[in-house]
Design a protein around this motif. Structure first.
Motif, PDB file in Angstrom:
ATOM      1  N   PRO A 291     -24.596  81.538 -35.752  1.00  0.00           N
ATOM      2  CA  PRO A 291     -23.541  81.643 -34.736  1.00  0.00           C
ATOM      3  C   PRO A 291     -22.131  81.506 -35.300  1.00  0.00           C
ATOM      4  O   PRO A 291     -21.205  82.149 -34.812  1.00  0.00           O
TER       5      PRO A 291
ATOM      6  N   GLN B 258     -20.425  82.922 -25.883  1.00  0.00           N
ATOM      7  CA  GLN B 258     -21.763  82.657 -25.342  1.00  0.00           C
ATOM      8  C   GLN B 258     -22.490  83.950 -25.003  1.00  0.00           C
ATOM      9  O   GLN B 258     -23.690  84.086 -25.267  1.00  0.00           O
TER      10      GLN B 258
ATOM     11  N   GLU C 239     -24.780  76.941 -27.000  1.00  0.00           N
ATOM     12  CA  GLU C 239     -23.929  77.600 -27.986  1.00  0.00           C
ATOM     13  C   GLU C 239     -22.929  76.614 -28.592  1.00  0.00           C
ATOM     14  O   GLU C 239     -22.260  75.888 -27.902  1.00  0.00           O
TER      15      GLU C 239
END
Lengths: 253, 269
Positions: free
Chosen positions: B104, B144, B208
């Motif tokens: 991420p 997200q 997230e």
């Protein structure tokens, strides 16, 4: 079917053994290691000190671990193993001392003050802390819980300014990064950080910066795996290391 | 020839029990550690502090909005991927699944260098509309959505492929236009897969961290969602971080219970 399963199990087990064998073989037995936990703002100077210390001690490997001081203190109180701890803040060091983790009293070895990191050329014409309250200036600082954020709040409160920070970062290098990649116009960082990143940011002096001086204490840990080396490295930082620290913009006591 | 072995119930070989138990311990023991560390007496106070409530509110708002975006954008994308016969669809599918395997934080950097002030899209937005995306709640929602959308696309696309297009073809031969087929035939058949996709995307959005802190920064009430608050509190007040972690675990368990049957069948399909 069962043959296949057995084959898989054997492969998995042998992989496990290979891994553990690898791990023990890769650590040279003759070298000694001294592990140093240091505040993020010490990244460049302690990198230099590491090289110099290793040059004068060829059999010693200095392992540096950098993070925000509070993070390091947290890791130490949770049982992380280290020989030396250099913090950017005395309160954080006191927490570790109160947990009975230190070997002797911490000693101050450097001081630092804040400055404003801005884009090279200072296109927004930021001249002092007051400009951070301007609406067209996107400014960032450290979280209030970490030393650089604590010092930033102290300076801002003393001026009675209302600065709405766009983001509160976990450590000073994260603040610097936000300015150097151009997402923030101004960031409150240490004088030494802007010196170390002089090619990416310019520094704007804060008129009353000395109102919030950060004092950096260093200490060896009670459970240091290498107590003699720990003491030696600590003495080196407070002694010959002073020149390196001053060269980077730190004050030394 | 006959295959009698097939009718015999196959037992689990004993040799598998040990690694299986280790695997289970790896998942459960850390959770147990967290529970042991929880200060249950202070739990209500820790969870209702201003910072915690702000984080909970922001997390629910942003994860909810990203889930809506995932549905609005992801379902059409899944339909295109499952039904289109264009040659580049396979490449497109690989690209769409990228956020699923990408760390991420890399996604956060990618967003920063496209929608950030110096990014090509961000620069255009800034100059033409005076809009700056980083450090805003919108940036959290974008981050997200970026990481959560593949879950929805996979879920829906898998279901579309599994059910085939027989019903749609019949509807079309009976004179229904593509839009009618989509709304009257495809959508109702997709509902179960859509539901599990929604729950999974919501869970992913709620958890997230990396893309958000990189792209949106961290400021209470604006961009500091629950995982970021846990990270921020980890130094300042461990008990508070543990309490919030517990809250996230409870939400995760609810999500798993709610989405489990369909999600597993969807993954197999």
């Amino acid at each position: 079917m069962s043959k296949k399963v057995a084959a898989i199990a054997v492969t998995a087990l042998s992989a496990l053994f290979a891994l553990s064998g690898c791990a023990s073989a890769s650590v040279p037995s003759s070298d000694r290691t001294v592990t140093v936990f240091a505040a993020a703002s010490l990244t460049e100077t302690f990198g230099t000190l590491e090289r110099r210390f290793e040059q004068s001690h060829p059999d010693v490997d200095v392992r540096l671990h950098f993070a925000g001081s509070a993070t390091l203190a947290q890791q130490l109180t949770e049982g992380a193993s280290a020989d030396v701890f250099a913090s950017a803040n005395e309160d954080v060091m006191a927490d570790v001392a109160n947990a009975d983790l230190l070997n002797g009293a911490p000693k101050p070895f450097a001081t630092n003050t804040l400055t404003i990191a801005v884009e090279p050329g200072n296109p927004l014409g930021i001249t002092d802390l007051d400009d951070l309250a301007r609406k067209d200036v996107v400014s960032v600082a450290c979280e209030p819980e970490v030393p650089c954020g604590d010092a930033a709040r102290a300076l801002i409160d003393r001026r009675g300014l209302d600065v709405g920070f766009a983001s509160e970062e976990r450590d000073v290098k994260a603040v610097l990064a936000k300015v150097s990649i151009g997402e923030a116009d101004a960031g409150l960082v240490y004088v030494t950080d802007t010196r170390a990143a002089a090619d990416k940011v310019d520094a704007v002096e804060i008129a009353n910066a000395e109102d919030a001086v950060s004092t950096y204490p260093i200490a060896t840990l009670a459970d240091a795996p290498e107590p003699e080396l720990a003491a030696e490295f600590e003495r080196y930082v407070r002694g010959d290391g002073g020149a390196v620290l001053r060269g980077a913009g730190f004050g030394t006591p | 020839m006959t295959a009698p072995a097939r009718s015999v119930a196959s037992g689990v070989p004993r040799v598998l029990w040990i690694p299986a138990a280790l695997a289970l311990a790896l998942v459960t023991l850390p959770i147990a550690g967290l529970l042991l560390r929880t200060d249950f007496a202070r739990l209500p106070a820790l969870l209702t502090s201003d910072a915690s409530l702000n984080a909970v509110r922001l997390s629910l708002l942003t994860a909810g909005l990203s889930t809506v975006l995932c549905v609005l954008l992801g379902v059409p994308l899944a339909v295109v991927l499952a039904r289109s016969t264009l040659p580049f669809v396979r490449v497109v599918r690989a690209v769409v699944l990228l956020p699923l395997v990408l760390p991420p934080v890399v996604g956060g950097f990618a967003l920063l260098f496209s929608l950030g002030r110096r990014g090509f899209l961000g620069y255009v937005l800034d100059v033409t509309a005076g809009v700056q995306v980083p450090f805003t709640t919108a940036a959290v929602v974008i981050a997200q959505t970026f990481v959560a959308m593949p879950f929805l696309v996979i879920s829906v696309e898998g279901a579309l492929r599994a059910m085939g297009d027989d019903y749609e073809r019949v509807a079309a031969t009976l004179g229904a236009r593509p839009a009618t087929v989509f709304s009257r035939v495809t959508c109702p058949l997709l509902l179960p897969a859509l539901a599990s996709g929604v729950v999974l995307s919501f869970a992913r959005a709620l958890g997230e961290f990396g893309a958000t802190i990189t792209f949106a920064g961290s400021l209470e009430g604006v961009t500091r969602t629950l995982p970021l608050e846990v990270y921020a509190q980890a130094d300042a007040d461990v008990d508070s971080a543990v309490a919030l972690s517990l809250l996230l675990i409870v939400i995760a368990i609810v999500v798993i219970v709610a989405a489990r049957p369909r999600a597993i069948e969807g993954a197999r399909a």
